[in-house]
Structures are given as structure tokens and as C-alpha cells.
Design a protein around this motif. Structure first.
Motif, PDB file in Angstrom:
ATOM      1  N   GLU A  58       0.818  -1.147   0.062  1.00  0.00           N
ATOM      2  CA  GLU A  58      -0.101  -0.016   0.033  1.00  0.00           C
ATOM      3  C   GLU A  58       0.859   1.209  -0.134  1.00  0.00           C
ATOM      4  N   ALA A  59       0.591   2.322  -0.638  1.00  0.00           N
ATOM      5  CA  ALA A  59       1.190   3.325  -0.889  1.00  0.00           C
ATOM      6  C   ALA A  59       1.235   4.079   0.652  1.00  0.00           C
ATOM      7  N   GLY A  60       2.607   4.500   0.942  1.00  0.00           N
ATOM      8  CA  GLY A  60       2.952   5.197   2.115  1.00  0.00           C
ATOM      9  C   GLY A  60       3.289   4.192   3.458  1.00  0.00           C
ATOM     10  N   LYS A  61       3.248   2.921   2.963  1.00  0.00           N
ATOM     11  CA  LYS A  61       3.629   1.906   4.094  1.00  0.00           C
ATOM     12  C   LYS A  61       4.914   1.754   3.819  1.00  0.00           C
TER      13      LYS A  61
ATOM     14  N   ASP B  48      10.358   3.474   2.467  1.00  0.00           N
ATOM     15  CA  ASP B  48       8.668   3.543   2.369  1.00  0.00           C
ATOM     16  C   ASP B  48       8.297   3.487   0.811  1.00  0.00           C
TER      17      ASP B  48
ATOM     18  N   ASP C 215       6.072   5.630  -0.150  1.00  0.00           N
ATOM     19  CA  ASP C 215       5.568   6.948  -0.183  1.00  0.00           C
ATOM     20  C   ASP C 215       5.418   7.683  -1.640  1.00  0.00           C
TER      21      ASP C 215
ATOM     22  N   THR D 189       3.163   7.966  -5.721  1.00  0.00           N
ATOM     23  CA  THR D 189       2.011   7.793  -6.236  1.00  0.00           C
ATOM     24  C   THR D 189       1.808   6.137  -6.849  1.00  0.00           C
TER      25      THR D 189
END
Length: 172
Positions: free
Chosen positions: A59-62, A154, A156, A158
């Protein structure tokens, strides 16, 4: 009688001459020889190129430092050879085995990773810190070397697909 003795002597000399010629011919056959040689070149081939590594979806940002995948490089080299393997990520041309998966907005966003051997937590494997195989017992016995790819930052970025290419060099 004199004539008989002379005739007998001539006959014996003639027979003796023929015997000497035929025994000389039988005792000296002709012979010859030739050499045989061959050069055997040293060789090292990639028997099976590593399969593409597909990392687990995240998942984005994980935090993605636990995301790891592996593939194998399989080599066949000449008996007695030791292959020295270097890896270079195309994204960074880094010599230390660290690279970036590129994607996102204009393919300019990056997710960092490192290449290792032996385990996911090992030292980064590039071209300045190469990995060497064991000595090859013979050409028919392949040596498999695992390549680990571990994300080190991470994600983090798009959401979307991120990728890179790893170039392999083998010296022997």
C-alpha cells in the motif's frame, strides 16, 4: 669336380644373396608417426538467466523494508573456474548494488532497494562488492547463486507500477 665346386659356390652365394635381401627387407619396415593436439578454451555460461523478480504488492505510504523476493542465477563454467558475479541496477548504475524502482508521475518517483546474496539482510551486492561461486567441479555441474532484492524505503509514492532492470556481469 672343380666345375661342380664352382657351380655349387655360385649357387650358394646366389641363394645367400637372395636370403640376405629378403631378410633385410623384412627386418626394416618403414614407419612414421604424427602428433595430435587440441586447445580447450575456458568458458562460463549462464545456464538459466534469473527470472524476473515480482515483489509483493504494498500500500502507498507503508513501510516496505520487509518486502523481499529472490531469484537464482545458474552458471556452468569450465572445471576449476571460479565465477565472479557483479550486479548493476540500470536505474542508478550504482556499483554497490543499490537501485531504485522507477514509476509514478513521469516515471520520476523512486522506491529504493538493494541486491544481496545469501540472505535478504546481507551486504549489498554490486560490482565493487561482487559474489564469487565455489570452484566448478566440471562443466556439466551447474552452480546456483541466489539473488535477493529487498526494498529499503517506504513506498510513499504515487500508486502504480514501478520497475528496474539489473545487469549481470560474470568474470572467470
Amino acid at each position: 669336380m672343380q666345375f661342380k665346386k664352382s657351380l655349387m659356390t655360385v649357387t650358394l652365394v646366389t641363394i645367400g644373396g637372395f636370403a640376405a635381401m629378403s631378410s633385410a627387407n623384412a627386418a626394416s619396415p618403414t614407419s612414421s608417426s604424427f602428433g595430435v593436439s587440441m586447445d580447450v578454451e575456458s568458458i562460463c555460461t549462464i545456464d538459466a538467466a534469473p527470472l524476473d523478480v515480482v515483489l509483493a504488492t504494498t500500500e502507498a505510504g507503508k513501510a516496505t523494508t520487509a518486502v523481499t523476493a529472490t531469484t537464482n542465477l545458474i552458471l556452468n563454467c569450465s572445471k576449476g573456474s571460479v565465477a565472479v558475479i557483479g550486479l548493476t541496477p540500470a536505474s542508478t548504475t550504482s556499483l554497490d548494488g543499490t537501485g531504485t524502482l522507477l514509476g509514478g508521475d513521469l516515471d520520476a518517483e523512486k522506491v529504493a532497494y538493494k541486491l544481496t546474496s545469501g540472505s535478504a539482510s546481507g551486504t549489498a551486492w554490486g560490482t565493487t562488492n561482487t559474489v564469487s561461486t565455489d570452484e566448478f567441479a566440471d562443466y556439466a555441474t551447474a552452480i546456483t547463486t541466489p539473488i535477493y532484492l529487498t526494498v529499503t524505503s517506504d513506498a510513499d509514492v504515487t500508486p502504480g507500477a514501478y520497475d528496474d532492470t539489473i545487469n549481470i556481469s560474470v568474470a572467470y
